[in-house]
Design an enzyme around this catalytic site. Sequence first.
Site, PDB file in Angstrom:
ATOM      1  N   ASN A  18      29.645  96.121  89.913  1.00 15.01           N
ATOM      2  CA  ASN A  18      29.946  95.138  88.878  1.00 15.01           C
ATOM      3  C   ASN A  18      31.269  95.537  88.230  1.00 15.01           C
ATOM      4  O   ASN A  18      31.496  96.720  87.943  1.00 15.01           O
ATOM      5  CB  ASN A  18      28.828  95.079  87.839  1.00 15.01           C
ATOM      6  CG  ASN A  18      28.956  93.862  86.957  1.00 15.01           C
ATOM      7  OD1 ASN A  18      29.950  93.701  86.248  1.00 15.01           O
ATOM      8  ND2 ASN A  18      27.959  92.997  86.999  1.00 15.01           N
ATOM      9  N   LEU A  19      32.123  94.573  88.009  1.00 16.09           N
ATOM     10  CA  LEU A  19      33.475  94.848  87.510  1.00 16.09           C
ATOM     11  C   LEU A  19      33.588  94.827  85.986  1.00 16.09           C
ATOM     12  O   LEU A  19      34.680  95.053  85.454  1.00 16.09           O
ATOM     13  CB  LEU A  19      34.448  93.824  88.115  1.00 16.09           C
ATOM     14  CG  LEU A  19      34.582  93.888  89.636  1.00 16.09           C
ATOM     15  CD1 LEU A  19      35.372  92.685  90.153  1.00 16.09           C
ATOM     16  CD2 LEU A  19      35.228  95.194  90.055  1.00 16.09           C
TER      17      LEU A  19
END
Length: 153
Positions: A18-19
């Site tokens: 997840n960024l």
Amino acid sequence: MPGEQSLAATQYYAHPHNLFWPFMASICGETLPGPYDARLDMLHRHGIALWDVCDTCIREGSLDTAIREVVPNALPDLLREHPSIQLLAFNGQKAAALFHKYFGNAIDIDQITLPSTSPANAGKSRQLKEDAWLQLKSCLKDESAGKQGRLKK
């Protein structure tokens, strides 16, 4: 709503791909802290709150499309208790859609819908997502002036 890995870890955005956290570090102009508490401290120092539109829901797996039986969070109460909040930034279309479903136009505050930072959002490049999220830089708390900026419209 947090995905399975986040719920298991009791940490927002715990999935390693997840960024969200790398983008937040970039927005804040900081190196990404390792420990979760340090990540939350980073957000706090920069005047960023982290909250869900959903208080509870039922969902099999981690995909937003599987969310059902939503009980919305008391967002109007949060905004009344914290009048310095000037912008709601939604992490993806589903968060924005749920907000509008449950609150409609009852909450008068600036809003922006950003591309989901989830690894399931593979249809958009990392650069496109990051460019969109970096718009939030102009809204960060200016600690030297003691005020928050605004998004340019």
